[in-house]
Design a protein around this motif. Structure first.
Motif, mmCIF file in Angstrom:
data_model
loop_
_atom_site.group_PDB
_atom_site.id
_atom_site.type_symbol
_atom_site.label_atom_id
_atom_site.label_comp_id
_atom_site.label_asym_id
_atom_site.label_seq_id
_atom_site.Cartn_x
_atom_site.Cartn_y
_atom_site.Cartn_z
ATOM 1 N N LEU A 117 26.567 40.720 40.945
ATOM 2 C CA LEU A 117 26.813 41.990 41.430
ATOM 3 C C LEU A 117 28.112 42.144 39.931
ATOM 4 O O LEU A 117 28.455 43.188 39.364
ATOM 5 N N ASN A 118 28.510 41.184 40.771
ATOM 6 C CA ASN A 118 30.163 40.757 39.310
ATOM 7 C C ASN A 118 29.735 40.709 38.113
ATOM 8 O O ASN A 118 30.509 41.304 37.564
ATOM 9 N N ALA A 119 28.974 40.252 37.744
ATOM 10 C CA ALA A 119 28.478 40.059 36.455
ATOM 11 C C ALA A 119 28.377 42.070 36.111
ATOM 12 O O ALA A 119 28.868 42.359 35.194
ATOM 13 N N GLU A 120 27.795 43.081 36.140
ATOM 14 C CA GLU A 120 27.797 44.191 36.544
ATOM 15 C C GLU A 120 28.713 44.900 36.623
ATOM 16 O O GLU A 120 29.716 46.049 36.027
ATOM 17 N N LEU A 121 29.840 44.437 37.401
ATOM 18 C CA LEU A 121 30.776 45.529 37.824
ATOM 19 C C LEU A 121 31.275 45.128 36.690
ATOM 20 O O LEU A 121 32.595 45.440 36.118
ATOM 21 N N ALA A 122 31.407 43.416 35.999
ATOM 22 C CA ALA A 122 32.796 43.268 34.422
ATOM 23 C C ALA A 122 32.711 44.265 33.682
ATOM 24 O O ALA A 122 34.191 45.181 33.129
ATOM 25 N N LYS A 123 31.112 44.758 33.662
ATOM 26 C CA LYS A 123 31.379 45.901 32.409
ATOM 27 C C LYS A 123 31.942 47.209 33.043
ATOM 28 O O LYS A 123 32.468 47.801 31.700
ATOM 29 N N HIS A 124 31.961 47.403 33.831
ATOM 30 C CA HIS A 124 33.192 48.697 33.891
ATOM 31 C C HIS A 124 34.756 47.787 34.698
ATOM 32 O O HIS A 124 35.185 48.825 35.025
ATOM 33 N N GLY A 125 35.181 46.885 34.342
ATOM 34 C CA GLY A 125 36.345 46.349 34.517
ATOM 35 C C GLY A 125 36.864 46.233 35.596
ATOM 36 O O GLY A 125 38.082 46.289 36.662
ATOM 37 N N LEU A 126 35.625 46.308 36.909
ATOM 38 C CA LEU A 126 36.666 45.812 38.339
ATOM 39 C C LEU A 126 35.652 44.633 38.870
ATOM 40 O O LEU A 126 34.999 43.527 37.759
ATOM 41 N N TRP A 127 35.795 44.447 39.269
ATOM 42 C CA TRP A 127 35.200 43.340 40.335
ATOM 43 C C TRP A 127 35.688 43.202 41.962
ATOM 44 O O TRP A 127 36.116 43.914 42.589
ATOM 45 N N LEU A 210 31.602 48.690 49.191
ATOM 46 C CA LEU A 210 32.383 47.181 49.128
ATOM 47 C C LEU A 210 34.316 48.004 47.720
ATOM 48 O O LEU A 210 33.414 48.716 46.848
ATOM 49 N N GLN A 211 35.062 47.456 48.267
ATOM 50 C CA GLN A 211 36.176 47.717 48.209
ATOM 51 C C GLN A 211 36.592 46.867 46.705
ATOM 52 O O GLN A 211 36.832 45.707 46.931
ATOM 53 N N LEU A 212 36.693 47.421 45.404
ATOM 54 C CA LEU A 212 36.453 46.300 44.081
ATOM 55 C C LEU A 212 37.953 46.824 43.756
ATOM 56 O O LEU A 212 39.029 47.417 43.894
ATOM 57 N N ARG A 213 38.449 46.091 43.248
ATOM 58 C CA ARG A 213 39.490 45.751 42.099
ATOM 59 C C ARG A 213 39.473 45.312 40.602
ATOM 60 O O ARG A 213 38.602 45.687 40.779
ATOM 61 N N PRO A 214 40.557 46.309 39.823
ATOM 62 C CA PRO A 214 40.730 46.309 38.660
ATOM 63 C C PRO A 214 40.791 44.485 38.145
ATOM 64 O O PRO A 214 40.986 43.739 38.834
ATOM 65 N N LEU A 215 39.397 44.799 37.712
ATOM 66 C CA LEU A 215 39.285 42.900 36.667
ATOM 67 C C LEU A 215 40.487 42.447 36.492
ATOM 68 O O LEU A 215 41.556 42.778 35.461
ATOM 69 N N VAL A 216 40.731 41.156 36.829
ATOM 70 C CA VAL A 216 41.875 40.812 36.419
ATOM 71 C C VAL A 216 41.687 39.903 35.318
ATOM 72 O O VAL A 216 40.535 39.361 34.500
ATOM 73 N N THR A 217 42.539 40.565 33.382
ATOM 74 C CA THR A 217 42.345 40.663 32.761
ATOM 75 C C THR A 217 43.708 39.417 32.329
ATOM 76 O O THR A 217 44.668 38.882 32.657
ATOM 77 N N GLY A 218 43.249 38.753 30.647
ATOM 78 C CA GLY A 218 44.490 38.364 30.217
ATOM 79 C C GLY A 218 43.595 36.696 29.992
ATOM 80 O O GLY A 218 43.342 36.341 30.941
ATOM 81 N N VAL A 219 45.110 35.697 30.253
ATOM 82 C CA VAL A 219 44.649 34.164 30.143
ATOM 83 C C VAL A 219 44.966 33.820 31.181
ATOM 84 O O VAL A 219 46.280 34.302 32.418
ATOM 85 N N VAL A 220 44.492 32.984 31.725
ATOM 86 C CA VAL A 220 44.330 32.295 33.532
ATOM 87 C C VAL A 220 44.694 30.015 32.435
ATOM 88 O O VAL A 220 44.208 29.831 32.396
ATOM 89 N N PRO A 221 45.700 29.901 33.215
ATOM 90 C CA PRO A 221 46.603 28.835 32.493
ATOM 91 C C PRO A 221 45.278 27.730 33.956
ATOM 92 O O PRO A 221 46.160 28.773 34.832
ATOM 93 N N THR A 222 45.520 27.178 33.054
ATOM 94 C CA THR A 222 44.789 25.989 34.196
ATOM 95 C C THR A 222 45.743 24.471 34.332
ATOM 96 O O THR A 222 45.925 24.032 33.520
ATOM 97 N N ILE A 223 46.028 24.445 35.523
ATOM 98 C CA ILE A 223 47.045 22.952 35.708
ATOM 99 C C ILE A 223 46.262 21.735 36.712
ATOM 100 O O ILE A 223 45.970 21.862 37.729
ATOM 101 N N GLY A 224 46.325 20.855 36.070
ATOM 102 C CA GLY A 224 45.850 19.831 37.099
ATOM 103 C C GLY A 224 46.877 18.822 37.497
ATOM 104 O O GLY A 224 47.699 18.186 36.124
ATOM 105 N N CYS A 225 47.370 18.602 38.917
ATOM 106 C CA CYS A 225 48.108 17.582 39.148
ATOM 107 C C CYS A 225 47.510 16.213 40.371
ATOM 108 O O CYS A 225 47.136 16.899 40.721
#
Lengths: 459, 459
Positions: A117-127, A210-225
């Motif tokens: 489902l999320n793969a399909e929603l992503a095409k519409h900018g949704l999540w 289902l209630q959707l959100r706008p796909l969160v775009t942009g950089v996703v920094p990852t921090i390993g500690c």
């Protein structure tokens, strides 16, 4: 009796019935590793709401138990079926009826996989935000039936917050619509929320808005500690929250898990520290937040890596992802637990787990969603889930008691199913346990919907 | 009968009882303007959970109805009390038991006002998101009992999403604890969600564990847009959502409301356009989002003002805030409605309202929360809420039917109470209506908890 119900099902739903031995056998278990006693009568592979209604009408008339099953990825034995039971599979009901960008909602059948489902929603900018670790293999209907959690709940909520409305087939086959297509709606009791997390015991979810959100775009920094101790790591994660920073993901692994992963992968993570805190930030403030978090972790003695490079990020995330595989590779049975405690009691819970492991002579490795205090102590033991040794149950029991003592719960996101029904009363108290059973009887007076799950059969 | 229940209450709770005539009279109504028939027996001003339990035990033994009342700010007559009823006031129960920054939660008594609580939380950098327009005068317990909405729901959720756990006194006086102190928790049915929005009919909320958020800091740009038509304004608001922009507040006023406000304030807003869209953005992306929104509104023909200056912002917000005052100042009775429709059907709903107003010869002014499709058509009529003329009810009834036809609901956030109980069945359908009533009977077999509210008495 069971012959005649099957005959009726055959007359009404012939081509939907599946008697394949391997398929029936597969329905006896789920990802918990538990097995139902005996083998189910038949699998009804429903393709429509009408199929589900027909199945329920017949089962209801005969008083035959029905176990609704999505993708079978559950971790509590909630969707396993045995002797004399009908399996009602929603796997073929996987249509997306509607995706509305304007209303930020979609209407889907229950069998569709979360990831699909999320793969399909992503095409519409949704999540659709619910993000269980199983998303590639778990169905939306199953996510709802269990009120699935996952990695992103602190920032983005649990499944309940992402479901607007449901169509549900009741025990007698009648179709009920609960909830609203709108964000707001307060007409009487919230039966939609009541259905969410009811583990197939109140009705069969056949459609979800289902209630959707706008796909969160942009950089996703990852921090390993890597921290010197679990207490240091937990204190840092608490401080992150205290400062109002909002990581999307904040996972914490203990030293037992790190050692298992080191053995499994051959990479010596364990020497870098006793606890691993994995964080991702997202959204408009992602980079700022990542910088603040990394600085904070370093101040508190951690060995920190930050990256926005996808490959480097994957290797940081893989440490966490390899956790269960590493434990599984230890070659014995494992019992994956799911307690949750208030965030500020996590260190106490980790300490109690060490103590329990030592006293019972067990290996317990614990990954956790630190952002919401949800721990998955994983007990490795010799034997099988079908025949858990008594000392393992005792260890699990002590875990649950400790979680409750700390103001927590015995299931954060996996549900009760069969695995934890014997402890449910301890958490709910007698009056609430009774009220819940009364609600069950109200919706399902003949006790045909997933009987014996959540509530132990009365003696 | 009523004598003896009062005698027992006096023996058990003497100093908590209030027989003051003006006080009893005040409990006959709420902000809806409806009045209960007759006058309640007594007000119990509970100061503790034990007081509430004692009241319920006595009332239960006598079968005497109990109307729980917070601040009396309801808009559906849910907390009004009349002949033969006990008012159980939670106004004195307003302690904050705990504020936990680490767990982002607080534990409070139900009588504390929303605004009062948030002022205290702000000192800790925290915030309880439910934001009804009444927040300065409405209690947290009332917000929960109604599942209050407000201005910020699209971005920050409704009350249900901000309540972790509740202590509830049941009809027979027993204390029940539902929900979890943790973000996640899936142990059986979600009775906490069931209590939220139950309007005092299932139990008395005596303590709430609330989920908090970090206080949103930084600049909050305000954008005021005058559009040539409601259709243009609604289309712009839809486009804002479609682009994934997330305003905190997005309010839309129609031309009738603008005219009423112009008359009231003497400022000629109405000449600037037929519809007013008021938007605020917040958080890390606030300025960027405001800029995109202003540009979009201008492209679409709006007269736009953007400001980050608090005084200038206040004057833009005041347009909206003066809405009800302006209508109230028209000097007649008003019926404030509360339909919600999917966002993409708002224009159709506004058109239907114009049509209804014209056909019934009524003045209907409509402010709305455009972000979530929640409209408050306000019918001005001669008479009083106690004796609403039949053609006004008919107009309201047409409104509800239209909202349902558009996939909406007859109450977005005000609840059912007395005001809308006659339409509840139309929305729920017979089976759901029956199931809800059965749940009510299960929790309250003697029907003493706010009887006649939500569900009309059976004939």
């Amino acid at each position: 009796m069971s012959d005649s119900v099957v005959t009726e099902l055959q007359a009404a739903l012939g081509p939907r019935l599946d008697f394949d031995e391997a398929a029936l056998e597969a329905c006896r278990t789920d990802r918990s590793g538990m097995y139902a006693t005996g083998r189910p009568l038949v699998i009804v592979r429903a393709e429509s709401i009408a199929d589900v209604q027909a199945t329920l009408r017949i089962a209801h008339a005969h008083g035959t138990p029905v176990v609704t099953r999505g993708a079978g990825s559950g971790l509590a034995g909630a969707a396993i079926a045995g002797d004399g039971e009908i399996v009602l599979s929603t796997e073929r009901m996987r249509k997306i009826h509607e995706i509305s960008v304007d209303n930020q909602l979609c209407v889907v059948e229950p069998g569709i996989l979360n990831g699909e489902l999320n793969a399909e929603l992503a095409k519409h900018g949704l999540w659709w935000a619910p993000d269980p670790a199983s998303k590639a293999i778990s169905s939306v209907g199953g996510n709802i039936a269990m009120n699935a959690g996952g990695l992103l709940c602190t920032k983005y909520g649990v499944t309940r917050e992402a479901v607007l409305a449901l169509k549900v087939v009741l025990a007698d086959g009648e179709l009920l619509e609960v909830g609203h297509r709108t964000v707001k709606g307060v007409t009487g009791y919230d039966l939609c929320a009541l259905m969410i997390g009811s583990e197939g015991t109140l009705g069969v979810i056949v459609e979800a808005t289902l209630q959707l959100r706008p796909l969160v775009t942009g950089v996703v920094p990852t921090i390993g500690c890597y921290f010197p101790s679990i207490a240091d790591a937990a204190a840092c994660s608490a401080e992150i929250t205290r400062r109002g920073l909002q990581p999307a993901i904040m996972e914490l692994l203990d030293r037992h898990m790190l050692r298992a992963i080191a053995n499994y992968t051959g990479i010596d993570f364990a020497s870098r520290g006793e606890a691993y805190l994995l964080i991702q930030t997202d959204g408009h403030a992602a980079l700022d937040e990542a910088e603040s978090i990394a600085a904070l972790a370093r101040e508190r003695g951690a060995d920190v890596e930050v990256t926005t490079d996808p490959e480097a990020a994957a290797s940081l995330v893989d440490v966490r992802r390899n956790g269960f595989l590493a434990v599984e590779a230890m070659g014995q049975a494992m019992l994956v637990e799911d307690v949750a405690v208030p965030r500020d009691r996590m260190v106490e819970m980790f300490d109690a787990l060490d103590d329990i492991a030592e006293r019972y002579g067990l290996f317990i490795a614990t990954p956790s969603h630190a952002g919401d205090g949800n721990l998955h102590p994983t007990i490795v033991f010799e034997g099988s889930l079908d025949d858990v040794p008594e000392h393992v149950w005792q260890a699990a029991s002590e875990m649950f008691t400790k979680a409750l003592e700390l103001g927590g719960t015995l299931s954060g996101e996996h549900g009760i199913g069969l695995l934890k029904r014997r402890w449910l009363g301890e958490e709910l108290g007698m009056r609430q346990y009774e009220l819940q059973q009364q609600i069950k009887r109200l919706f399902d007076p003949k006790d045909i919907l997933n009987p014996g799950k959540v509530f132990a059969p009365e003696q």
